[in-house]
Motif scaffolding. Structure first.
Motif, mmCIF file in Angstrom:
data_model
loop_
_atom_site.group_PDB
_atom_site.id
_atom_site.type_symbol
_atom_site.label_atom_id
_atom_site.label_comp_id
_atom_site.label_asym_id
_atom_site.label_seq_id
_atom_site.Cartn_x
_atom_site.Cartn_y
_atom_site.Cartn_z
ATOM 1 N N MET A 1 6.369 13.891 -87.294
ATOM 2 C CA MET A 1 7.938 13.891 -87.421
ATOM 3 C C MET A 1 8.168 14.064 -85.990
ATOM 4 O O MET A 1 7.936 15.099 -85.256
ATOM 5 C CB MET A 1 8.180 15.240 -88.504
ATOM 6 N N GLN A 2 9.597 13.499 -85.743
ATOM 7 C CA GLN A 2 9.901 13.738 -84.290
ATOM 8 C C GLN A 2 11.161 13.581 -84.522
ATOM 9 O O GLN A 2 11.855 12.591 -85.076
ATOM 10 C CB GLN A 2 9.319 12.713 -83.395
ATOM 11 N N CYS A 3 12.117 14.377 -83.721
ATOM 12 C CA CYS A 3 13.633 14.079 -83.683
ATOM 13 C C CYS A 3 13.973 14.545 -82.331
ATOM 14 O O CYS A 3 13.569 15.447 -81.859
ATOM 15 C CB CYS A 3 14.278 14.693 -85.083
ATOM 16 N N VAL A 4 15.183 14.279 -82.008
ATOM 17 C CA VAL A 4 15.713 14.312 -80.715
ATOM 18 C C VAL A 4 17.264 14.717 -81.038
ATOM 19 O O VAL A 4 18.115 14.136 -81.692
ATOM 20 C CB VAL A 4 15.851 13.203 -79.811
ATOM 21 N N VAL A 5 17.650 15.943 -80.645
ATOM 22 C CA VAL A 5 18.989 16.409 -80.511
ATOM 23 C C VAL A 5 19.705 16.416 -79.222
ATOM 24 O O VAL A 5 18.916 16.924 -78.388
ATOM 25 C CB VAL A 5 19.220 17.686 -81.266
ATOM 26 N N THR A 6 20.827 15.625 -79.175
ATOM 27 C CA THR A 6 21.596 15.652 -77.948
ATOM 28 C C THR A 6 22.624 16.382 -77.823
ATOM 29 O O THR A 6 23.433 16.717 -78.613
ATOM 30 C CB THR A 6 21.494 14.201 -77.371
ATOM 31 N N GLY A 7 22.971 16.760 -76.316
ATOM 32 C CA GLY A 7 24.173 17.454 -76.105
ATOM 33 C C GLY A 7 24.729 18.579 -76.920
ATOM 34 O O GLY A 7 24.138 19.589 -77.288
ATOM 35 N N GLY A 8 26.062 18.237 -77.246
ATOM 36 C CA GLY A 8 26.722 19.427 -78.050
ATOM 37 C C GLY A 8 26.021 19.629 -79.537
ATOM 38 O O GLY A 8 26.429 20.777 -80.180
ATOM 39 N N ASN A 9 25.235 18.640 -80.025
ATOM 40 C CA ASN A 9 24.503 18.768 -81.258
ATOM 41 C C ASN A 9 23.573 20.024 -81.207
ATOM 42 O O ASN A 9 23.163 20.569 -82.164
ATOM 43 C CB ASN A 9 23.935 17.634 -81.603
ATOM 44 N N VAL A 10 23.003 20.581 -80.000
ATOM 45 C CA VAL A 10 22.055 21.323 -80.067
ATOM 46 C C VAL A 10 22.821 22.669 -80.301
ATOM 47 O O VAL A 10 22.119 23.598 -80.815
ATOM 48 C CB VAL A 10 21.461 21.304 -78.435
ATOM 49 N N LYS A 11 23.763 22.939 -79.795
ATOM 50 C CA LYS A 11 24.575 23.941 -79.914
ATOM 51 C C LYS A 11 24.828 24.038 -81.521
ATOM 52 O O LYS A 11 24.836 25.336 -82.132
ATOM 53 C CB LYS A 11 25.909 23.882 -79.396
ATOM 54 N N VAL A 12 25.098 22.998 -82.232
ATOM 55 C CA VAL A 12 25.335 22.883 -83.698
ATOM 56 C C VAL A 12 24.348 23.529 -84.367
ATOM 57 O O VAL A 12 24.182 24.466 -85.225
ATOM 58 C CB VAL A 12 25.659 21.916 -84.233
ATOM 59 N N LEU A 13 23.140 22.969 -83.885
ATOM 60 C CA LEU A 13 21.658 23.250 -84.419
ATOM 61 C C LEU A 13 21.323 24.809 -84.403
ATOM 62 O O LEU A 13 20.971 25.474 -85.222
ATOM 63 C CB LEU A 13 20.563 22.572 -83.981
ATOM 64 N N ALA A 14 21.656 25.471 -82.882
ATOM 65 C CA ALA A 14 21.674 26.634 -82.761
ATOM 66 C C ALA A 14 22.234 27.538 -83.648
ATOM 67 O O ALA A 14 21.730 28.550 -84.239
ATOM 68 C CB ALA A 14 21.823 26.928 -81.369
ATOM 69 N N LYS A 15 23.433 27.296 -83.937
ATOM 70 C CA LYS A 15 24.336 28.019 -84.669
ATOM 71 C C LYS A 15 23.946 27.707 -86.118
ATOM 72 O O LYS A 15 24.013 29.185 -86.766
ATOM 73 C CB LYS A 15 25.832 27.433 -84.450
ATOM 74 N N ALA A 16 23.474 26.928 -86.618
ATOM 75 C CA ALA A 16 23.016 26.877 -87.987
ATOM 76 C C ALA A 16 21.775 27.762 -88.232
ATOM 77 O O ALA A 16 21.685 28.306 -89.142
ATOM 78 C CB ALA A 16 22.471 25.378 -88.232
ATOM 79 N N ILE A 17 20.954 27.732 -87.053
ATOM 80 C CA ILE A 17 19.798 28.779 -87.389
ATOM 81 C C ILE A 17 20.074 30.276 -87.136
ATOM 82 O O ILE A 17 19.603 30.936 -88.004
ATOM 83 C CB ILE A 17 18.763 28.174 -86.200
ATOM 84 N N HIS A 18 21.298 30.379 -86.557
ATOM 85 C CA HIS A 18 21.452 31.925 -86.274
ATOM 86 C C HIS A 18 22.249 32.216 -87.590
ATOM 87 O O HIS A 18 22.243 33.174 -88.197
ATOM 88 C CB HIS A 18 22.632 32.026 -85.178
ATOM 89 N N SER A 19 23.002 31.237 -88.304
ATOM 90 C CA SER A 19 23.680 31.545 -89.475
ATOM 91 C C SER A 19 22.752 31.645 -90.562
ATOM 92 O O SER A 19 22.767 32.529 -91.472
ATOM 93 C CB SER A 19 24.633 30.495 -89.669
ATOM 94 N N LEU A 20 21.584 30.791 -90.803
ATOM 95 C CA LEU A 20 20.701 31.042 -91.661
ATOM 96 C C LEU A 20 19.911 32.118 -91.546
ATOM 97 O O LEU A 20 19.293 32.797 -92.564
ATOM 98 C CB LEU A 20 19.687 29.698 -91.584
ATOM 99 N N SER A 21 19.772 32.700 -90.232
ATOM 100 C CA SER A 21 18.956 33.847 -90.134
ATOM 101 C C SER A 21 19.637 35.028 -90.672
ATOM 102 O O SER A 21 18.928 36.007 -91.058
ATOM 103 C CB SER A 21 18.749 34.185 -88.703
ATOM 104 N N ARG A 22 20.892 35.151 -91.126
ATOM 105 C CA ARG A 22 21.479 36.138 -91.645
ATOM 106 C C ARG A 22 21.426 36.148 -93.094
ATOM 107 O O ARG A 22 21.819 37.207 -93.720
ATOM 108 C CB ARG A 22 22.954 36.019 -91.239
ATOM 109 N N ILE A 23 20.939 35.055 -93.586
ATOM 110 C CA ILE A 23 20.593 34.795 -95.150
ATOM 111 C C ILE A 23 19.453 35.367 -95.443
ATOM 112 O O ILE A 23 18.966 36.054 -96.346
ATOM 113 C CB ILE A 23 20.689 33.621 -95.267
ATOM 114 N N GLY A 24 18.441 34.745 -94.505
ATOM 115 C CA GLY A 24 16.809 35.291 -94.805
ATOM 116 C C GLY A 24 15.873 35.263 -93.871
ATOM 117 O O GLY A 24 16.194 35.009 -92.624
ATOM 118 N N ASP A 25 14.833 35.413 -93.679
ATOM 119 C CA ASP A 25 13.859 35.740 -92.811
ATOM 120 C C ASP A 25 13.070 34.441 -92.505
ATOM 121 O O ASP A 25 12.520 34.431 -91.340
ATOM 122 C CB ASP A 25 12.620 36.924 -93.286
#
Lengths: 347, 286
Positions: A1-25
């Motif tokens: 599996m390979q995927c590429v996230v570019t530009g402003g979407n990296v920030k979205v991915l990062a925020k999604a991960i931070h948000s999910l981290s508040r829900i579970g470990d």
């Protein structure tokens, strides 16, 4: 599996991960099969503010042979950051829900709910959302009946016109975790998208989602099941079923509460608000009714409430949670402003 | 000015008298090396050198040249003493360490010689404080024997790019691995100047491309990979934060020299240097 996230979407991915981290470990990543990556993934996207300024592209690669998930961040100035994280294979998790079959659908900018939950202290674990044809109430859920008399109870009411879409087919009241709600609201707000909320009967998960052409996020939260809900929300009155909180000033339940409090109500725009269930059983006499009506009429004239975004009132329970509520506050509780009129009204 | 109202006689007893209009020009540099309680002060007519060491494996030096000081009078060729650095920093910041423009603490630092305390006169807004810090027998700083003729690889970077890496370093990794190579022998990396950590959740690599505009100099003779204890190098982040440029050098033994160019509040240049021994020689990347 390979995927590429570019530009402003990296920030979205990062925020999604931070948000999910508040829900579970643990984070489950599902390209074609699922893996479980521990919280270290959050360190890859540690500072969202820095990411925004420096990351041009994010490359994610799964190396099955080495059990490795690799994040490669292509940053400014030629810097290449590579994070190789270990993962564990795990069984696929599937949340069972069908939001399209749900009775109630709401859509609004996440800001509306963010502004609502901000009023709850951080210690509040669960909230109860109740809907009627024109209103949505959000209040903190108190587990213990004994605690109810000591706890601070907070309730907010949102009108249907504050939502972009407000469709109620069934008047339900559900209870779920506030912490997760806060986490997902922060993410939803950062996407700038409208948040959809699908609400059904207690026990059915509540689904909150954001969608656009590149991203679909569904947050599915479990709710307390029916029997749970009923026990906790019971006002100990003769009724087994919880009546919807009254929402107009002419209602005597509010008025009798106001008399007991002897307050011209909380400072600021909020006048009276639907009381908590423990007050719904307050008794009143016909003479009360008369006097009270005038009192609340005066108040209502002062405020053009429908223009306010939402009303809120903070109040502690002055009345004991017993059906035989007298107009006197519990003697052991501190009365800040006693109501001399109580003596004549009390039964 | 209050600080200069000392009697002429007393002044003559001091073998070292230095003064600064802005004590931050000294305290900021000292903070950058304050990972241990004690520091050795070595003063020559050229200026002041403050040394801090840990575990006999890492050494940090802060250099403040004589011309940085408004007054620098030294009566001997070499004066050394040891003081408690934490206490000294507390004294230098005794007025609260305000960072607003225009408000600074003036400093006069004096020493009478062996056995005498280090005397500090600090003034801010007309208020004067006198601090006397006991001096101790100085421990001989380690000579890492790092000479420029023995340097194998050298890289000069603008600090900005390294700052990010150092602030993100995986602290669960016991080691910080530094790889420098003139060529690209590895499959996964363009391996030119690479910082790597191996923590509990996996590995992380920071690869600084030779063609980056952050890289000012790249001079590598041979491929070298060395590991250094994270706990020893992590304190250097303070010096990195203050600096605008950093030079990273390794010698044939794998010893690491980090040199930081720091501009003080008045734009003058000072240097901070860190030396660190490698933990083990690693010939090939793992």
């Amino acid at each position: 599996m390979q995927c590429v996230v570019t530009g402003g979407n990296v920030k979205v991915l990062a925020k999604a991960i931070h948000s999910l981290s508040r829900i579970g470990d643990e984070l489950y990543v599902e390209p074609c099969f699922s893996l479980c990556v521990n919280q270290s993934v959050q360190t890859v996207f540690r500072s969202v503010a820095t990411l925004e300024k420096t990351v041009e592209k994010c490359h994610i690669e799964l190396d099955e042979a080495k059990d490795r998930l690799t994040f490669t961040l292509h940053c400014k100035h030629g810097l290449l950051k590579t994070h190789n994280l270990s993962y564990q294979d795990s069984e696929s998790l599937q949340a069972v829900f069908d939001k399209d079959s749900y009775a109630n659908v709401f859509r609004a900018h996440p800001r509306l709910l963010v502004d609502t939950v901000v009023h709850f202290p951080l210690s509040v674990e669960e909230v109860t959302v109740t809907v009627s044809d024109e209103r949505m109430w959000v209040r903190n859920h108190v587990e213990d009946e004994a605690e109810r008399s000591r706890a601070m109870l907070t309730e907010l009411c949102l009108a249907s016109d504050e939502f972009d879409h407000f469709a109620v087919k069934a008047h339900h009241s559900i209870t779920f975790c506030l912490k997760e709600l806060r986490g997902l609201l922060a993410f939803a707000e950062s996407t700038g998208l409208l948040l959809s909320m699908y609400l059904d009967e207690p026990g059915s998960p509540v689904v909150l989602s954001v969608t656009d052409s590149v991203l679909e996020g569904n947050f599915v939260l479990a709710t307390l099941s029916d029997d749970h809900n009923l026990c906790k929300n019971n006002n100990k009155g003769p009724d087994a079923e919880q009546p919807p909180p009254p929402d107009d000033f002419m209602n005597d339940d509010i008025d009798s509460y106001l008399i007991a409090m002897d307050t011209s109500v909380a400072p600021g725009p909020s006048a009276a608000n639907p009381p908590t269930t423990s007050l719904a059983a307050a008794r009143e006499t016909p003479s009360d009714r008369h006097r009270i009506r005038r009192h609340s009429e005066e108040e209502e004239d002062g405020d053009r409430l429908p223009n306010k975004k939402f009303r809120s009132i903070f109040f502690g329970s002055v009345l004991p949670p017993s059906p035989q509520t007298s107009m006197q506050p519990v003697p052991t509780q501190e009365v800040l402003a006693s109501n001399s009129e109580d003596e004549t009204e009390a039964d | 000015m209050p600080l200069s109202t000392q009697s002429q006689g007393e002044d003559e007893q001091y073998i070292l008298v230095t003064s600064l209009d802005n004590a931050r020009n000294l305290s900021n540099l000292l903070k950058a090396i304050s990972f241990k309680d004690h520091a050795v002060f070595t003063t020559t007519p050229n200026g002041l050198k403050v040394t801090v060491e840990d575990c006999k494996c890492v050494q940090a030096n802060a250099f403040i040249q004589a011309d940085i000081f408004q007054e620098f009078t030294i009566k001997e060729d070499l004066i050394t003493f040891q003081v408690n650095l934490t206490v000294l920093l507390d004294c230098l910041n005794i007025f609260g360490g305000s960072t607003s423009a225009g408000i600074s603490t003036a400093l006069r630092m004096c020493y009478k010689g062996y056995g005498y305390p280090l005397t500090l006169f600090l003034e801010e807004g007309g208020v004067v404080t006198v601090c006397k810090i006991n001096t101790e027998e100085p421990e001989e700083p380690i000579d890492f024997d790092f000479c420029s003729s023995n340097v194998t690889n050298k890289v000069i970077l603008q600090s900005e790019s390294l700052k990010e890496a150092f602030s993100e370093l995986d602290l669960t990794s016991e080691m910080l691995q530094i790889t420098m190579s003139p060529s690209q022998p590895f499959i996964y990396h363009r391996c030119l100047f690479l910082l790597s950590t191996f923590g509990s959740s996996g590995s992380a690599h920071y690869d600084y491309s030779k063609d980056s505009d952050m890289m000012e100099l790249f001079r590598c003779k041979e491929t070298q990979t060395n590991r250094y204890k994270m706990s020893l190098l992590k304190p250097s982040t303070k010096a990195l934060t203050l600096s605008c440029k950093v030079s990273v050098r390794t010698d044939s033994r794998g010893f690491l020299s980090l040199q930081y160019l720091v501009r003080n509040d008045d734009g003058q240049i000072c240097f901070v240097e860190y030396f660190c021994c490698p933990d083990e020689e690693v010939e090939e990347d793992s």
